[in-house]
Write a protein that holds these residues in place. Structure first.
Motif, PDB file in Angstrom:
ATOM      1  N   GLN A   1       0.808  -1.210   0.000  1.00 23.01           N
ATOM      2  CA  GLN A   1       0.000   0.000   0.000  1.00 23.01           C
ATOM      3  C   GLN A   1       0.846   1.267   0.000  1.00 23.01           C
ATOM      4  OE1 GLN A   1      -2.778   1.280  -0.540  1.00 23.01           O
ATOM      5  NE2 GLN A   1      -4.060  -0.543  -0.802  1.00 23.01           N
ATOM      6  N   ASN A   2       0.152   2.412  -0.127  1.00 25.54           N
ATOM      7  CA  ASN A   2       0.814   3.712  -0.257  1.00 25.54           C
ATOM      8  C   ASN A   2       0.792   4.488   1.062  1.00 25.54           C
ATOM      9  OD1 ASN A   2      -1.814   5.144  -0.115  1.00 25.54           O
ATOM     10  ND2 ASN A   2      -2.152   4.176  -2.101  1.00 25.54           N
ATOM     11  N   GLU A   3       1.313   5.720   1.000  1.00 26.00           N
ATOM     12  CA  GLU A   3       1.476   6.515   2.220  1.00 26.00           C
ATOM     13  C   GLU A   3       0.152   6.897   2.869  1.00 26.00           C
ATOM     14  OE1 GLU A   3       0.131   9.604  -0.396  1.00 26.00           O
ATOM     15  OE2 GLU A   3       1.374   7.845  -0.719  1.00 26.00           O
ATOM     16  N   ASN A   4      -0.945   6.871   2.119  1.00 26.15           N
ATOM     17  CA  ASN A   4      -2.227   7.229   2.708  1.00 26.15           C
ATOM     18  C   ASN A   4      -2.566   6.315   3.879  1.00 26.15           C
ATOM     19  OD1 ASN A   4      -4.619   8.942   2.532  1.00 26.15           O
ATOM     20  ND2 ASN A   4      -5.705   7.067   2.005  1.00 26.15           N
ATOM     21  N   VAL A   5      -2.222   5.033   3.755  1.00 26.68           N
ATOM     22  CA  VAL A   5      -2.498   4.066   4.815  1.00 26.68           C
ATOM     23  C   VAL A   5      -1.532   4.264   5.978  1.00 26.68           C
ATOM     24  CG1 VAL A   5      -2.590   1.612   5.377  1.00 26.68           C
ATOM     25  CG2 VAL A   5      -3.420   2.412   3.156  1.00 26.68           C
ATOM     26  N   TYR A   6      -0.256   4.470   5.678  1.00 23.35           N
ATOM     27  CA  TYR A   6       0.757   4.574   6.724  1.00 23.35           C
ATOM     28  C   TYR A   6       0.688   5.908   7.474  1.00 23.35           C
ATOM     29  CZ  TYR A   6       2.793   0.446   4.506  1.00 23.35           C
ATOM     30  OH  TYR A   6       2.999  -0.807   4.003  1.00 23.35           O
TER      31      TYR A   6
END
Length: 919
Positions: free
Chosen positions: A692-697
């Motif tokens: 996944q991308n930074e939106n999740v992290y």
């Protein structure tokens, strides 16, 4: 050690093809059923099919498999299109066993009729090889030598007419021994049924062929082979459930120097021949769902796919209301039943009846969190289980027996309450729970497969700590489904190194950064990502964000200029991130544009064609340099598109990616947070992003804004102890609007580039994932045949199976050993892999950060063609005494350790890389 006799037999078979009438056939199959399994059948050189089920022989697009049309010469089934045109006077009675009519071969008009009405239509559709069946049916009505001679002369006339009309036609006879002396120059191959095992159609009974019949047939076959130099194939019949008998019968036929095919008499199952296809599909049975979008959220798909994919298998999903009636053995490796809801009463009975039939057919079955009704009545007896009476007890629940397969990520935790006693009558208990004198076998391996009850499969932890596997899913699926040790395709690795890709969703392209000067986010991507890291990357935009007709028309000119600059870079591939960025694909099509399911564009009503084709055409027209095309469509929002959306990507010839929530970290160190390769739809396959991308992290971009650096934890978790995923530096444009976000992105790049990796584009990865779905692996007498590896060029198998024998293999360009596995590099879409227990000492390519386009042995060494996207790095083993050359110039290693030499050059291509060795 590999059986040298079997290897010699296989090599003899490979060589015999060229000796027998110029045939190129080393492995042959017969499949007359509807919906032939093309992925599996591509393993064979020649497949005989019923043309009524395969009207277009070019449609399967099997580059290495020739199709032959079944045509009956001596009989006709009433269902055939040409049957009504046959004059009644030509019909000589019935073959009651098969429900067909016998044809008088002596009619002068018959050769032309057969050519015009039977063969010509099929020739027009593209068939060039014909299997002539029922050549001995005339014996049912021709009793005297004179009558037989007339019939035989008629068949000779048919063959000669066909050859005159179609000189390049290839003919395969089913028997026809009586006419071979006159027509054998026109025949490619002779086939005969029932050498060891036969089938009595009248009595509907399998039988062993009497010795006298076998000896007579053997004499005929040997005469055809030795006197006329014809290839010979033998078809024998064995019940579908007796796979071992089929294997041993095929081996007996092969030992005689004939090509075997052992299957059921309808020839509608995938049998055993010179090759045995190792089925790579697992049928996953789930609950009835409200729509196609819901599959994404089921435990069967969300949790079951990853272990199956790692083991090399392709989940094929079906709900309990649509269970297939066809024979599964040979086409499917097994069945996984994982229901989320109790089925309706009718579905319960149908599921139990269906499972009973599959178990009787010896198809392995794994039951995960199965419903209680399976433990009752006749089904319990089928499963070898006995349900005891439940008694109220105040005794504590305790684990009385536990296999090492249990406690994979969390210990088993029996829930307080009364225990339902369940005894295992036969099999291996994996977990036994005791309460007083009562016991429940909560998980077990059984003669039919295996099961694990309720929370002993996956346990949801309290709070926001997620799910954990209680049972080891890799080991449980492998043991319960009896999955053999074999080479399987692997899409994490290219040329022995972990793949690395970069892709950006174009959200926030026109947002301004908090960095000095407040530059546009797109500009920072250009300067701080694209120009700084010249590795393959796939970048996208949202049309409605940057076009003059979009939401930010006043910024369009500047935004489009930046986008053009990004897409002009040679290492950047173009992707669309849609027109209006749908947030919920299942809902947006039904909305009027005001519900917030996509960007709110005045006057725009959602349209799939506009979203996908329209955005792609805009990019190619307004943003792309001349000749550059959009390669990928990156799903938006919840990334759960339907078949209708996927169909548009298929129609336009672009790959698709995004979706899948792979976010395992140190705080969530669990395989339940690693998803599979994607999900099938009716119109194609949705490819998930590897992570996944930074939106999740960053908790949906609420902070901490440095959170994306935690994707490094995901990279580490998915590398050890099993390499589950490639690395994907996946982010949104808006990550550059925060200094902490930009810093985290640089940190991620630094980590990924420091690893041994092979950089690839998203489209390269998508191609491999799609190949994974259809690639076939087949066991040969000498090893393994692989076909369909057009882009998925890595095979993986346990080190315990041995080492690749590079000299005996074909199109096997080297291998690397990592974490108890061998990663084998292929140099073509077809390979023959031979294994040995003796480690080779000749030079080999251990790894490279490039694709292997070609490989061949040469006098005194080997030659590879490598092509990559970055300066080449490659590792050779056992090359100490060799001269290494790249494109004709000698190169020396930058470092050595043990028998491994590492090389680095500035070129992106080596055509060729050569090792020239002394002695």
């Amino acid at each position: 050690m590999i059986n040298k006799i079997l290897l010699a037999l296989w090599l003899a078979v490979l060589g015999a093809g060229a000796m027998a009438a110029g045939t190129d056939v080393t492995a042959m199959a017969f499949f007359y059923g509807a919906k032939p399994p093309w992925s599996e059948l591509q393993a064979f050189d020649l497949v005989v099919v019923d043309p009524d089920h395969v009207p277009d022989p070019k449609a399967p697009a099997l580059s290495r498999t020739r199709l032959a049309a079944y045509v009956a010469l001596g009989e006709v089934q009433p269902s055939r299109a040409y049957a009504p045109a046959i004059p009644k006077a030509w019909l000589m009675g019935d073959n009651k066993d098969w429900g067909s009519r016998l044809i008088d071969q002596s009619r002068p008009e018959w050769p032309r009729f057969f050519t015009d009405q039977v063969v010509a239509p099929l020739w027009g559709k593209g068939y060039r090889t014909f299997f002539l069946d029922t050549l001995d049916s005339y014996h049912l009505f021709a009793k005297t030598p004179e009558q037989k001679a007339v019939q035989e002369a008629g068949m000779v006339s048919v063959v000669e007419t066909l050859k005159r009309r179609y000189p390049e036609i290839k003919l395969i006879f089913n028997r026809g021994f009586e006419i071979l002396p006159r027509v054998h120059p026109h025949v490619e191959m002779v086939v005969a049924e029932s050498l060891f095992r036969g089938y009595d159609a009248g009595k509907k009974k399998y039988r062993e062929v009497p010795e006298a019949d076998r000896e007579w047939l053997l004499g005929q076959l040997r005469h055809a082979r030795d006197e006329y130099k014809l290839a010979v194939t033998v078809i024998d019949y064995v019940p579908v459930s007796q796979r071992e008998l089929a294997r041993s019968t095929a081996q007996r036929i092969l030992n005689l120097g004939f090509t075997p095919w052992v299957a059921t008499p309808d020839l509608g199952t995938l049998g055993v021949g010179t090759l045995e296809v190792m089925p790579r599909k697992v049928l996953v049975v789930h609950s009835v769902l409200p729509d196609e979008y819901a599959l994404r959220g089921t435990e069967a798909a969300r949790l079951g796919a990853l272990p199956l994919n790692y083991l090399g298998y392709v989940p094929e999903y079906v709900d309990v209301a649509h269970l297939p009636e066809s024979v599964l053995l040979g086409r499917y490796a097994g069945i996984l039943v994982w229901l989320s809801d109790e089925p309706a009463m009718a579905e319960r009975q149908r599921l139990m009846d269906w499972l009973t039939a599959q178990i009787q057919a010896t198809v392995p079955v794994a039951l995960v969190s199965p419903p209680d009704f399976l433990w009752h009545g006749p089904m319990a007896r089928t499963l070898g289980l006995k349900l005891g009476p439940s008694r109220v007890s105040k005794a504590p629940l305790e684990i009385s027996q536990q296999s090492p397969l249990m406690g994979f990520e969390v210990k088993p935790q029996p829930e307080p309450g009364d225990l339902t006693p369940l005894a295992l009558l036969q099999g291996e208990p994996l977990l036994t729970i005791r309460q007083g004198q009562q016991e429940q076998v909560a998980a077990a391996l059984t003669p039919w497969g295996g099961y694990v009850l309720g929370d002993f499969s996956v346990l949801t932890l309290p709070g926001d700590t997620g799910d954990r596997w209680v049972i080891n899913p890799f080991a449980f699926f492998q043991k319960a489904l009896r999955l053999p040790a074999m080479p399987v395709p692997d899409v994490t690795t290219e040329s022995g190194r972990r793949m690395l890709m970069v892709h950006m969703d174009g959200d926030g392209f026109v947002s301004h950064s908090e960095l000095p000067g407040n530059p546009m986010a797109g500009e920072l991507v250009l300067e701080r990502v694209v120009k700084k890291y010249p590795i393959p990357m796939t970048m996208s935009i949202i049309e409605a964000e940057i076009s003059a007709q979009g939401l930010y028309a006043d910024m369009s000119r500047a935004a489009e200029k930046i986008a053009r600059n990004i897409f002009s870079q040679t290492h950047v591939a173009m992707a669309s991130h849609s027109y209006s960025h749908p947030f919920v694909w299942s809902a947006v099509a039904q909305s009027d544009g005001n519900e917030g399911y996509n960007l709110r564009l005045p006057g725009y009503r959602f349209d799939l064609q506009r979203e996908i084709e329209g955005s792609i055409r805009y990019m190619e027209r307004q943003l792309a340099p001349p000749g550059k095309k959009v390669e990928v469509f990156l799903w938006t929002g919840n990334c759960v598109p339907g078949s209708d959306a996927l169909a548009w990507t298929q129609k336009l010839g672009v790959f698709n990616m995004n979706g899948g929530d792979t976010v395992a970290t140190r705080s969530q160190p669990t395989v339940t947070q690693v998803e599979g390769l994607g999900v099938p739809r009716e119109t194609g396959f949705q490819v998930y992003a590897p992570n996944q991308n930074e939106n999740v992290y960053t908790h949906e971009w609420r902070g901490p804004f440095y959170g994306y650096e935690r994707v490094i934890e995901t990279f580490e978790f998915t590398e050890k102890p099993r390499r589950l995923k490639p690395m994907d530096i996946y982010f949104h444009t808006y990550i550059t609007t925060k200094a902490a976000g930009m810093k985290s992105l640089d940190k991620v790049f630094a980590y990924a580039l420091a690893q041994d990796n092979t950089p690839v584009h998203v489209a390269d990865y998508a191609r491999q994932v799609l190949d994974f779905q259809s690639l076939v692996v087949a066991r040969t007498p000498g090893g393994w045949r692989v076909r369909g590896a057009g882009h998925a060029r890595t095979l993986r198998f346990p080190e315990t199976m041995g080492w690749p024998d590079l000299a005996a293999s074909r199109a096997v360009a080297g291998y690397n050993s990592l974490q108890g596995e061998r990663y084998v590099h292929l140099s073509g879409d077809e390979a023959e892999l031979v294994l040995t227990q003796i480690r080779e000492s000749s030079p080999r390519l251990a790894s490279a950060n490039a694709r292997i386009d070609h490989f061949e042995p040469m006098a005194g060494g080997y030659r590879w063609d490598l092509s990559g996207y970055v300066p080449l790095k490659f590792t050779l083993a056992n090359s100490q005494g060799c001269q290494v050359r790249v494109s004709g110039r000698v190169v020396t290693p930058v470092r050595r350790h043990g028998d491994v030499s590492e090389f680095e050059i500035k070129d992106h291509v080596a055509r060729p890389l050569e090792t020239l060795c002394r002695g």
